[in-house]
Design a protein around this motif. Structure first.
Motif, short mmCIF file in Angstrom:
data_model
loop_
_atom_site.label_atom_id
_atom_site.label_comp_id
_atom_site.label_asym_id
_atom_site.label_seq_id
_atom_site.Cartn_x
_atom_site.Cartn_y
_atom_site.Cartn_z
N THR A 54 30.80 41.47 89.19
CA THR A 54 31.65 41.69 88.02
C THR A 54 30.95 42.69 87.12
O THR A 54 29.74 42.62 86.91
CB THR A 54 31.83 40.36 87.25
OG1 THR A 54 32.30 39.38 88.17
CG2 THR A 54 32.82 40.52 86.12
N VAL A 55 31.72 43.67 86.63
CA VAL A 55 31.17 44.63 85.66
C VAL A 55 32.04 44.57 84.41
O VAL A 55 33.17 44.07 84.44
CB VAL A 55 31.13 46.08 86.21
CG1 VAL A 55 30.15 46.20 87.35
CG2 VAL A 55 32.52 46.55 86.63
N GLU A 56 31.48 45.07 83.31
CA GLU A 56 32.25 45.15 82.06
C GLU A 56 32.74 46.58 81.92
O GLU A 56 31.93 47.50 81.84
CB GLU A 56 31.33 44.83 80.87
CG GLU A 56 30.80 43.43 80.85
CD GLU A 56 31.56 42.55 79.87
OE1 GLU A 56 32.50 43.07 79.21
OE2 GLU A 56 31.25 41.36 79.78
N THR A 57 34.03 46.79 81.94
CA THR A 57 34.56 48.12 81.61
C THR A 57 34.61 48.20 80.08
O THR A 57 34.39 47.20 79.40
CB THR A 57 35.98 48.32 82.19
OG1 THR A 57 36.91 47.61 81.37
CG2 THR A 57 36.08 47.84 83.64
N PRO A 58 34.93 49.34 79.52
CA PRO A 58 35.06 49.41 78.04
C PRO A 58 36.18 48.50 77.54
O PRO A 58 36.26 48.17 76.35
CB PRO A 58 35.40 50.88 77.79
CG PRO A 58 34.83 51.60 78.96
CD PRO A 58 35.00 50.67 80.13
N VAL A 59 37.04 48.01 78.44
CA VAL A 59 38.22 47.23 78.03
C VAL A 59 38.06 45.74 78.32
O VAL A 59 38.39 44.89 77.48
CB VAL A 59 39.48 47.76 78.77
CG1 VAL A 59 40.73 47.00 78.35
CG2 VAL A 59 39.64 49.25 78.52
N SER A 60 37.56 45.39 79.51
CA SER A 60 37.46 43.98 79.88
C SER A 60 36.49 43.81 81.05
O SER A 60 35.92 44.79 81.53
CB SER A 60 38.83 43.44 80.28
OG SER A 60 39.19 43.98 81.54
N LYS A 61 36.41 42.58 81.52
CA LYS A 61 35.64 42.37 82.74
C LYS A 61 36.46 42.86 83.94
O LYS A 61 37.69 42.77 83.94
CB LYS A 61 35.35 40.89 82.93
CG LYS A 61 34.28 40.41 82.00
CD LYS A 61 33.80 39.03 82.37
CE LYS A 61 32.62 38.72 81.49
NZ LYS A 61 32.19 37.38 81.50
N ALA A 62 35.75 43.35 84.97
CA ALA A 62 36.46 43.78 86.19
C ALA A 62 35.72 43.25 87.40
O ALA A 62 34.49 43.40 87.50
CB ALA A 62 36.52 45.31 86.27
N ALA A 63 36.48 42.62 88.28
CA ALA A 63 35.89 42.17 89.54
C ALA A 63 35.80 43.39 90.46
O ALA A 63 36.74 44.18 90.56
CB ALA A 63 36.76 41.09 90.17
N GLY A 64 34.67 43.54 91.09
CA GLY A 64 34.52 44.67 92.00
C GLY A 64 33.65 44.30 93.19
O GLY A 64 33.29 43.13 93.36
N LYS A 65 33.36 45.28 94.00
CA LYS A 65 32.51 45.06 95.17
C LYS A 65 31.46 46.15 95.25
O LYS A 65 31.75 47.31 94.95
CB LYS A 65 33.36 45.07 96.45
CG LYS A 65 34.29 43.89 96.52
CD LYS A 65 35.08 43.86 97.79
CE LYS A 65 35.98 42.62 97.76
NZ LYS A 65 36.85 42.48 98.89
#
Ligand code: PRP
Ligand code: URA
Length: 209
Positions: A54-65
């Motif tokens: 999980t990373v934090e974008t400038p807007v919200s959390k984002a699930a990624g790989k």
């Protein structure tokens, strides 16, 4: 039986056609071999394991790989295999590189081993054997066999151009190895050269002969 993967992306086909052309000079040939190796790397790395993050974008959390990391080793067969190493290293920068020196006796077409240097942790890595030309298959088979004898795990063979004879020889001797090609050609000629092929890959890469 190992998989046979023909990496026939239009960019690869375009570049291989120029590589084959006998009027392509050494510098251009070397650059194109490097580029095709990098493009083939996409196919070669398709089975890399991913892990969820999980990373934090400038807007919200984002699930990624992200790539979970796999210990890979590249084993170019000298000399010509060297021409493809840097292209693959662009995609797998933490891969370690071992070298196997092998030349084909011009009369017998049998491979002659003259140099082996492998990373210290080579047995822990999944190995990709690299050579632009798979002709009779003698050199690739000898390199894969010597790696196996040392307890290594060669899982992939990466070549630019192969003859059907070479593919068959490797599939029979090493059914556990997947073969990746940019092109599968028609046949071998009486001198053991791939037809239409590209001539002698080592000589064209390094401007010898
Ligand atoms: C070429 C090529 C392969 C081998 C393929 O090497 O790079 O290693 O021939 O032929 P095979 O499938 O019949 O074994 P070469 O012996 O010309 O040596 P070089 O790379 O030093 O030029
Ligand atoms: N080795 C080469 O470099 N080219 C061939 O066509 C066959 C073996």
């Amino acid at each position: 039986m190992g998989r046979l993967v023909i990496c026939d992306h239009p960019l690869i086909q375009h570049k291989v056609t120029i590589i084959r052309d006998k009027t392509t000079n050494t510098k251009h040939f070397r650059e194109l071999v490097d580029e095709v190796a990098m493009l083939m790397g996409y196919e070669l790395t398709r089975d890399l394991p991913l892990e969820e993050v999980t990373v934090e974008t400038p807007v919200s959390k984002a699930a990624g790989k992200t790539i979970a990391g796999r210990m890979v080793g590249l084993i170019p067969i000298l000399r010509a295999g060297l021409g493809m190493v840097d292209g693959v290293l662009q995609l797998l920068p933490s891969a370690k590189v071992g070298h196997v020196g092998m030349y084909r006796d011009e009369e017998t077409l049998q491979p002659v081993e003259y140099y082996v240097s492998l990373p210290t942790d080579v047995t822990e890595r999944e190995l990709i054997v690299i050579d632009p030309m798979l002709a009779t298959g003698g050199s690739a088979n000898a390199a894969i066999s010597l790696l196996k004898k040392r307890g290594c795990r060669p899982t992939k063979l990466m070549c630019l151009i192969a003859a059907p004879e070479g593919v068959k020889a490797v599939q029979e001797a090493h059914p556990d190895v997947d073969i990746y090609l940019a092109a599968l050609d028609e046949k071998l000629n009486e001198q053991g050269y791939i037809v239409p092929g590209l001539g002698d890959a080592g000589d064209r890469l390094y401007g010898t002969k």
